[in-house]
Design a protein around this motif. Structure first.
Motif, PDB file in Angstrom:
ATOM      1  N   ILE A   1      21.240 -21.526 -21.220  1.00 59.13           N
ATOM      2  CA  ILE A   1      21.351 -20.081 -20.965  1.00 59.13           C
ATOM      3  C   ILE A   1      20.570 -19.718 -19.704  1.00 59.13           C
ATOM      4  O   ILE A   1      21.029 -18.892 -18.887  1.00 59.13           O
ATOM      5  CB  ILE A   1      20.856 -19.304 -22.204  1.00 59.13           C
ATOM      6  CG1 ILE A   1      21.829 -19.471 -23.379  1.00 59.13           C
ATOM      7  CG2 ILE A   1      20.682 -17.841 -21.874  1.00 59.13           C
ATOM      8  CD1 ILE A   1      21.321 -18.919 -24.687  1.00 59.13           C
ATOM      9  N   GLN A   2      19.383 -20.305 -19.516  1.00 58.73           N
ATOM     10  CA  GLN A   2      18.592 -20.017 -18.297  1.00 58.73           C
ATOM     11  C   GLN A   2      19.371 -20.370 -17.046  1.00 58.73           C
ATOM     12  O   GLN A   2      19.437 -19.590 -16.091  1.00 58.73           O
ATOM     13  CB  GLN A   2      17.278 -20.786 -18.349  1.00 58.73           C
ATOM     14  CG  GLN A   2      16.379 -20.541 -17.148  1.00 58.73           C
ATOM     15  CD  GLN A   2      15.064 -21.307 -17.257  1.00 58.73           C
ATOM     16  OE1 GLN A   2      14.707 -21.813 -18.328  1.00 58.73           O
ATOM     17  NE2 GLN A   2      14.349 -21.431 -16.132  1.00 58.73           N
ATOM     18  N   LYS A   3      19.955 -21.526 -17.083  1.00 58.51           N
ATOM     19  CA  LYS A   3      20.771 -21.930 -15.940  1.00 58.51           C
ATOM     20  C   LYS A   3      21.977 -21.022 -15.795  1.00 58.51           C
ATOM     21  O   LYS A   3      22.397 -20.696 -14.675  1.00 58.51           O
ATOM     22  CB  LYS A   3      21.228 -23.360 -16.102  1.00 58.51           C
ATOM     23  CG  LYS A   3      20.096 -24.378 -16.003  1.00 58.51           C
ATOM     24  CD  LYS A   3      20.638 -25.792 -16.167  1.00 58.51           C
ATOM     25  CE  LYS A   3      19.532 -26.833 -16.034  1.00 58.51           C
ATOM     26  NZ  LYS A   3      20.029 -28.217 -16.183  1.00 58.51           N
ATOM     27  N   GLY A   4      22.510 -20.639 -16.891  1.00 59.47           N
ATOM     28  CA  GLY A   4      23.685 -19.792 -16.838  1.00 59.47           C
ATOM     29  C   GLY A   4      23.388 -18.441 -16.252  1.00 59.47           C
ATOM     30  O   GLY A   4      24.213 -17.869 -15.529  1.00 59.47           O
TER      31      GLY A   4
ATOM     32  N   VAL B   1      19.034 -25.377 -30.611  1.00 59.22           N
ATOM     33  CA  VAL B   1      18.634 -24.069 -30.093  1.00 59.22           C
ATOM     34  C   VAL B   1      17.891 -24.228 -28.772  1.00 59.22           C
ATOM     35  O   VAL B   1      18.118 -23.466 -27.804  1.00 59.22           O
ATOM     36  CB  VAL B   1      17.770 -23.337 -31.138  1.00 59.22           C
ATOM     37  CG1 VAL B   1      17.134 -22.096 -30.524  1.00 59.22           C
ATOM     38  CG2 VAL B   1      18.606 -22.955 -32.355  1.00 59.22           C
ATOM     39  N   ALA B   2      16.999 -25.209 -28.657  1.00 56.86           N
ATOM     40  CA  ALA B   2      16.271 -25.449 -27.394  1.00 56.86           C
ATOM     41  C   ALA B   2      17.234 -25.831 -26.286  1.00 56.86           C
ATOM     42  O   ALA B   2      17.112 -25.365 -25.135  1.00 56.86           O
ATOM     43  CB  ALA B   2      15.229 -26.538 -27.604  1.00 56.86           C
TER      44      ALA B   2
ATOM     45  N   PRO C   1      28.745 -26.538 -20.382  1.00 64.71           N
ATOM     46  CA  PRO C   1      29.180 -26.104 -19.044  1.00 64.71           C
ATOM     47  C   PRO C   1      28.082 -25.414 -18.257  1.00 64.71           C
ATOM     48  O   PRO C   1      28.063 -25.474 -17.014  1.00 64.71           O
ATOM     49  CB  PRO C   1      30.329 -25.152 -19.349  1.00 64.71           C
ATOM     50  CG  PRO C   1      30.845 -25.553 -20.680  1.00 64.71           C
ATOM     51  CD  PRO C   1      29.633 -25.997 -21.433  1.00 64.71           C
ATOM     52  N   LEU C   2      27.175 -24.761 -18.950  1.00 68.84           N
ATOM     53  CA  LEU C   2      26.070 -24.121 -18.246  1.00 68.84           C
ATOM     54  C   LEU C   2      25.042 -25.155 -17.794  1.00 68.84           C
ATOM     55  O   LEU C   2      24.453 -25.042 -16.701  1.00 68.84           O
ATOM     56  CB  LEU C   2      25.394 -23.084 -19.159  1.00 68.84           C
ATOM     57  CG  LEU C   2      26.282 -21.920 -19.638  1.00 68.84           C
ATOM     58  CD1 LEU C   2      25.481 -21.001 -20.556  1.00 68.84           C
ATOM     59  CD2 LEU C   2      26.828 -21.152 -18.443  1.00 68.84           C
ATOM     60  N   SER C   3      24.886 -26.131 -18.642  1.00 67.83           N
ATOM     61  CA  SER C   3      23.888 -27.158 -18.302  1.00 67.83           C
ATOM     62  C   SER C   3      24.315 -27.968 -17.083  1.00 67.83           C
ATOM     63  O   SER C   3      23.488 -28.287 -16.208  1.00 67.83           O
ATOM     64  CB  SER C   3      23.666 -28.087 -19.505  1.00 67.83           C
ATOM     65  OG  SER C   3      23.183 -27.352 -20.612  1.00 67.83           O
ATOM     66  N   ASP C   4      25.588 -28.306 -17.025  1.00 65.39           N
ATOM     67  CA  ASP C   4      26.046 -29.122 -15.897  1.00 65.39           C
ATOM     68  C   ASP C   4      26.646 -28.290 -14.776  1.00 65.39           C
ATOM     69  O   ASP C   4      27.173 -28.819 -13.790  1.00 65.39           O
ATOM     70  CB  ASP C   4      27.047 -30.165 -16.377  1.00 65.39           C
ATOM     71  CG  ASP C   4      28.264 -29.568 -17.074  1.00 65.39           C
ATOM     72  OD1 ASP C   4      28.530 -28.352 -16.912  1.00 65.39           O
ATOM     73  OD2 ASP C   4      28.951 -30.291 -17.823  1.00 65.39           O
TER      74      ASP C   4
ATOM     75  N   THR D   1      30.296 -17.397 -20.017  1.00 59.28           N
ATOM     76  CA  THR D   1      29.843 -18.529 -20.809  1.00 59.28           C
ATOM     77  C   THR D   1      28.413 -18.323 -21.269  1.00 59.28           C
ATOM     78  O   THR D   1      28.043 -18.657 -22.400  1.00 59.28           O
ATOM     79  CB  THR D   1      29.969 -19.820 -20.002  1.00 59.28           C
ATOM     80  OG1 THR D   1      31.314 -19.973 -19.558  1.00 59.28           O
ATOM     81  CG2 THR D   1      29.558 -21.003 -20.813  1.00 59.28           C
ATOM     82  N   THR D   2      27.630 -17.766 -20.382  1.00 57.82           N
ATOM     83  CA  THR D   2      26.235 -17.515 -20.753  1.00 57.82           C
ATOM     84  C   THR D   2      26.149 -16.536 -21.912  1.00 57.82           C
ATOM     85  O   THR D   2      25.373 -16.725 -22.864  1.00 57.82           O
ATOM     86  CB  THR D   2      25.466 -16.972 -19.543  1.00 57.82           C
ATOM     87  OG1 THR D   2      25.498 -17.932 -18.480  1.00 57.82           O
ATOM     88  CG2 THR D   2      24.031 -16.669 -19.904  1.00 57.82           C
TER      89      THR D   2
END
Length: 765
Positions: free
Chosen positions: A586-589, A579-580, A544-547, A556-557
Motif C-alpha cells: 500500500i505504501q508503494k501504491g 497484513v504486513a 501489483p503494487l509491490s512490483d 489497486t491501492t
C-alpha cells in the motif's frame, strides 16, 4: 272377585226371623222326607241382585214389611183375595205367644262389599231359609197369593209356589195365599228358601231370578243370555236348581283401560304401568290397550332418535331433551292414573311379572342414554382429533410453502409451525396428531436445511443457525437428537459463503462470515482454511503494487487497502504476515498513485496524495521526494509549465547560486519554487512595510520595493543550481492582502551570479 257394594242388603232391612223355629201351622208335611231338609248349622253368603230394568235392590216398596214380621196383607187360607182383614185381627208385626224368642245376629260385611248371614243355631233342625237347597233340585212351594204383584211379603203356609221371596215352612212349601204371580214374599214352611214365584204360584227352589213379572234377574230370558226372567241354561241350579248365581267377570264399571273409577285400587299396578311408559316404548299404554297414547310415545321416541342419531359432538339440543322428558313424565303419570283401577287383559301369572318387567325395562332408556353418551363422547373425541390434525396440516402447509425461500422471509412461518408441533406433542401426547409430530419434525428439518443441500451456502447460514439453536427453544423430549450434527454444516457454510464473497470482491460480507466462523467454531478445520485463503488473497491483491506493475496504482491501492483493513479486523485468525506485506504494498501504491496523478496533470489530487504519503510515512525514504512532488504540483496548478517534468528524487551536483529573498509586505509570505531543485521557504511579515501603488504611489512616485535599508526586511537565502525555476508566492493574509493570494513567476539561474528577490504587495489605495 270384587262384588258391588250394592250387593249388600239395605241398611233398613228388618230383623231376621228365626226361621229355624216353625210357627203355628208351619209343621212340615208328614210325607216330606228328612233328606230334603238342609243340614243344620250351615252358613252361606247371600247375594241379592236386582233384575235388569227392575227396582233397585235397596229400594223398599211402600207396602213392604220386614222379613221377620207377619205379612202385612197375609190372610187365612180361606180368606178371599182383595178383602180386608177383620178388625179384631192381631197387628201385622205381632208375634205368636208360642213363638220362640228372636235374637237375630246382624249380617257381617265381607271384604268384597256383600254381607254374610249368620248360621242357624245348632240343633235347630232343618235348613235355614237363606241357605241354598241341594245342588240338583229342591222342593217347591206355593207362593202367597194375597200379596199384590211386584211387592215383597211373606208367603203363606200353604206351600204353593209363588213369585216372591219368603221363608220356607216345615213342609217346604212357600206361602202363596196372598202372593199373586210376580211378587216377592217369604216362603211358607213348605218352601225351600228364597226364590221367585212364577205365574202359577210355585216358588223356585234355591236362589234365582223370577220367571216373569217383577224380579227378572241375572238369568237367560227370552231375549238371550242373561235375559229377563229366566236362568241361564249353562248354569244348572241357578233358576230352580238351588245354586248361587255365577260371579261377574269383573267389577262393575271396570274393563280394559279402566277409567270407570269403580274397580279396586291397585297402586302397584299403577306404578308398573307408569314405569312401562317411562321405558320410552309406551308399553304401559300397550298393556292398557290405549293405542293413541302408545302412538304418541312412539312418535316422540322416533322424533328423538331422528334428531339424536347419528351422534355428533354437539349432542341433542337441550330443548329437545327437556321436551322429550316432559312427554315421558306425562305419559308415566297418565299411565299410572289409568292403571290404578284398570282390569288388565292378562292372566294372574303375567300380572305378577308386570312390575318386575317394568323395572327391568327402565334399562332401555338408561342403557340408551349411556350408549348415546358413549357415542357422543366418541364423536366429540373424533372431532377433537380432527381439529388437532387440522392444526397439524396447517403447520405442514406453512413449512411446505416456505421451502427454498430466504430464511429471513420464512422465519416467522417456520417459527409458527414449530410452535404448533411442540404444543401438539406436549399438550396432547396421546392424540393422533401428536404421534405424527416426529415425522413432521424430520420434514421440518429437511425443509429448513434445503439451501445447504442445494449448496447455497450463504442462504444456508441462517437456517442452519436456526436448527442448531433448536435445543434452546424446543423441548428436548419433542426435539430428540434432530439438532445434533449441524456444527459441521454450519462451519462449512460460513467458510464457503466467505470464500464466495471474497471472489465477488465483497470483502465486508466475506469477513463477516469468517469472523462468525472463528467465533463459533474456533477449533474447526475451516478456521485454518480461512487463514490460508484470506492471507493468500491479500498477498495476491497487493502484488501489483509491490512490483510496480499495477496499471492503475490508485485503484489497486484502494482495493488492497480495503482488503487489508478487513483482514486485519478478523478476530481469531493469525494473519499478521499477509497484513504486513499488504502494508508495504500500500505504501508503494500511494507513492505510485501520486506520481501518476502528477504526470496526468491531476495536480490537486497529486498534492493530496503526496501530502498524505508524507504524513503516513514520515520515515520513508520517499517522503522527501513526495514533498517535492507536492510542491511542484502546487506550482503547476497555477503555472502548468512547472508540471512538465516530475521533480527529481536526487539533488544535482555542481555550483549553486545564492538568491536572497526579502519580504516587503505587511503579511507573512510563503515562496515555493521548482526547477533543478524544488522546495519552499516562508518569510515573516514586515511590520513597517506598506503596500505599493495607490496613495503611496501618488505621494512617493519614486518609491521602490525593498528600497529601504536591507535590515528592515525579513530575508531568506536560497542556494540554487543553475536552471529554470518557477516560483509561487502565497500570502498568509492580513493587512490589505488576501489570504491564500498567490503570484507565480519564472526565473533563469545562471552560474556565477547572485540573485535577489523582493516580495511585496500592491494595492489600489
Amino acid at each position: 272377585m270384587g262384588e258391588d257394594p250394592n250387593d249388600a242388603r239395605p241398611e233398613h232391612a228388618p230383623p231376621k226371623l228365626d226361621l229355624n223355629k216353625p210357627g203355628p201351622g208351619d209343621e212340615p208335611p208328614a210325607d216330606r222326607p228328612p233328606a230334603d231338609r238342609p243340614p243344620a248349622g250351615s252358613g252361606e253368603t247371600v247375594m241379592i241382585r236386582p233384575a235388569r230394568g227392575g227396582t233397585p235392590r235397596d229400594a223398599t216398596p211402600a207396602d213392604a214389611v220386614p222379613a221377620d214380621a207377619a205379612p202385612r196383607d197375609a190372610a187365612p187360607r180361606d180368606a178371599v183375595p182383595g178383602e180386608a182383614a177383620p178388625a179384631d185381627a192381631p197387628p201385622r208385626d205381632a208375634t205368636p205367644a208360642d213363638a220362640a224368642p228372636r235374637d237375630p245376629a246382624p249380617p257381617q260385611a265381607t271384604p268384597t262389599g256383600s254381607f254374610r248371614l249368620p248360621a242357624p243355631a245348632p240343633g235347630a233342625g232343618g235348613a235355614a231359609p237363606w241357605e241354598a237347597p241341594p245342588q240338583n233340585g229342591g222342593s217347591t212351594g206355593t207362593a202367597a197369593s194375597a200379596a199384590p204383584a211386584g211387592s215383597f211379603g211373606p208367603a203363606d203356609p200353604s206351600g204353593t209356589s209363588g213369585s216372591g221371596f219368603g221363608p220356607a215352612d216345615s213342609s217346604g212349601t212357600a206361602a202363596s195365599a196372598a202372593a199373586p204371580a210376580g211378587s216377592f214374599g217369604p216362603a211358607d214352611p213348605s218352601g225351600s228358601g228364597f226364590g221367585p214365584a212364577d205365574s202359577s204360584g210355585t216358588a223356585g227352589s234355591g236362589f234365582g231370578p223370577p220367571s216373569g213379572g217383577f224380579g227378572g234377574g241375572f238369568g237367560a230370558g227370552a231375549g238371550g243370555p242373561y235375559g229377563h226372567g229366566q236362568a241361564p241354561a249353562a248354569a244348572p241350579g241357578w233358576a230352580g236348581a238351588g245354586t248361587l248365581p255365577p260371579p261377574p267377570s269383573a267389577p262393575p264399571g271396570s274393563g280394559p283401560g279402566g277409567g270407570g273409577g269403580q274397580g279396586e285400587s291397585r297402586p302397584l299396578q299403577a306404578v308398573a304401568v307408569g314405569l312401562l311408559n317411562l321405558s320410552c316404548l309406551g308399553l304401559g299404554y300397550v298393556l292398557l290397550r290405549q293405542w293413541i297414547g302408545a302412538a304418541v310415545c312412539w312418535a316422540a321416541t322416533a322424533a328423538l332418535l331422528l334428531l339424536a342419531l347419528p351422534a355428533d359432538a354437539d349432542g341433542v339440543p337441550l330443548g329437545v331433551l327437556v321436551g322429550y322428558g316432559a312427554v315421558l313424565l306425562a305419559a308415566a303419570a297418565d299411565g299410572a292414573r289409568r292403571g290404578l283401577r284398570a282390569s288388565l287383559s292378562v292372566g294372574a301369572a303375567a300380572r305378577r311379572l308386570v312390575l318386575p318387567l317394568a323395572v327391568v325395562l327402565l334399562a332401555v332408556p338408561a342403557g340408551g342414554a349411556v350408549a348415546y353418551g358413549s357415542a357422543r363422547d366418541e364423536a366429540r373425541e373424533e372431532a377433537f382429533q380432527q381439529s388437532l390434525l387440522a392444526r397439524l396440516a396447517t403447520a405442514d402447509a406453512l413449512v411446505k410453502a416456505k421451502e427454498g425461500s430466504r430464511f429471513e422471509v420464512a422465519e416467522s412461518d417456520y417459527t409458527t409451525a414449530l410452535d404448533t408441533y411442540e404444543k401438539l406433542a406436549l399438550d396432547h401426547p396421546g392424540s393422533r396428531a401428536a404421534k405424527l409430530v416426529p415425522e413432521r419434525l424430520d420434514a421440518y428439518v429437511t425443509s429448513v436445511s434445503k439451501p445447504y443441500a442445494d449448496k447455497k451456502y450463504c442462504d444456508a447460514v441462517d437456517p442452519l443457525k436456526h436448527l442448531r439453536g433448536l435445543p434452546d427453544t424446543v423441548d428436548a423430549k419433542v426435539l430428540g437428537d434432530r439438532a445434533d450434527g449441524f456444527d459441521e454444516p454450519l462451519a462449512q457454510s460460513l467458510y464457503e459463503c466467505g470464500a464466495g464473497e471474497l471472489g465477488r470482491d465483497s470483502t465486508a460480507a466475506a469477513h463477516e462470515a469468517f469472523t462468525e466462523l472463528a467465533a463459533t467454531f474456533p477449533e474447526s478445520v475451516y478456521v485454518g482454511r480461512t487463514e490460508k485463503l484470506v492471507g493468500d488473497g491479500l498477498r495476491k491483491a497487493a502484488a501489483p503494487l509491490s512490483d510496480g506493475s499495477a496499471s492503475d496504482p490508485c485503484a489497486t491501492t484502494e482495493e488492497v487497502r480495503t482488503r487489508r483493513s478487513g483482514v486485519a479486523g478478523l478476530k481469531g485468525y493469525e494473519l499478521s504476515g499477509p497484513v504486513a506485506d499488504a502494508d508495504r504494498a500500500i505504501q508503494k501504491g500511494v507513492f505510485s498513485c501520486g506520481t501518476k496523478q502528477f504526470r496526468d496533470e491531476e495536480y490537486s489530487d497529486a498534492v493530496k496524495t503526496m501530502d498524505q504519503y508524507a504524513k503516513d510515512y514520515p520515515k520513508s525514504p520517499q517522503t522527501a521526494h513526495a514533498r517535492t512532488i507536492s510542491i511542484a504540483a502546487q506550482i503547476a496548478d497555477h503555472e502548468p509549465a512547472a508540471g512538465k517534468k516530475l521533480p527529481s528524487a536526487t539533488v544535482p551536483g555542481g555550483s549553486r547560486m545564492p538568491m536572497v529573498v526579502s519580504n516587503d509586505g505587511k503579511d507573512a509570505v510563503e515562496l515555493l519554487y521548482t526547477g533543478p531543485v524544488t522546495g519552499k521557504i516562508t518569510l515573516r511579515a514586515c511590520g513597517t512595510c506598506t503596500n505599493y501603488g495607490g496613495i503611496r504611489g501618488a505621494v512617493d512616485p519614486d518609491a521602490k520595493p525593498c528600497g529601504g535599508a536591507s535590515s528592515k526586511y525579513p530575508k531568506a537565502t536560497l542556494q540554487l543550481p543553475a536552471g529554470t525555476y518557477h516560483f509561487l508566492q502565497r500570502r498568509a493574509g492580513g493587512g490589505f492582502a488576501v489570504a491564500g493570494e498567490t503570484k507565480s513567476s519564472k526565473a533563469e539561474i545562471e552560474p556565477g551570479y547572485t540573485y535577489t528577490n523582493c516580495l511585496y504587495v500592491t494595492s489600489g489605495l
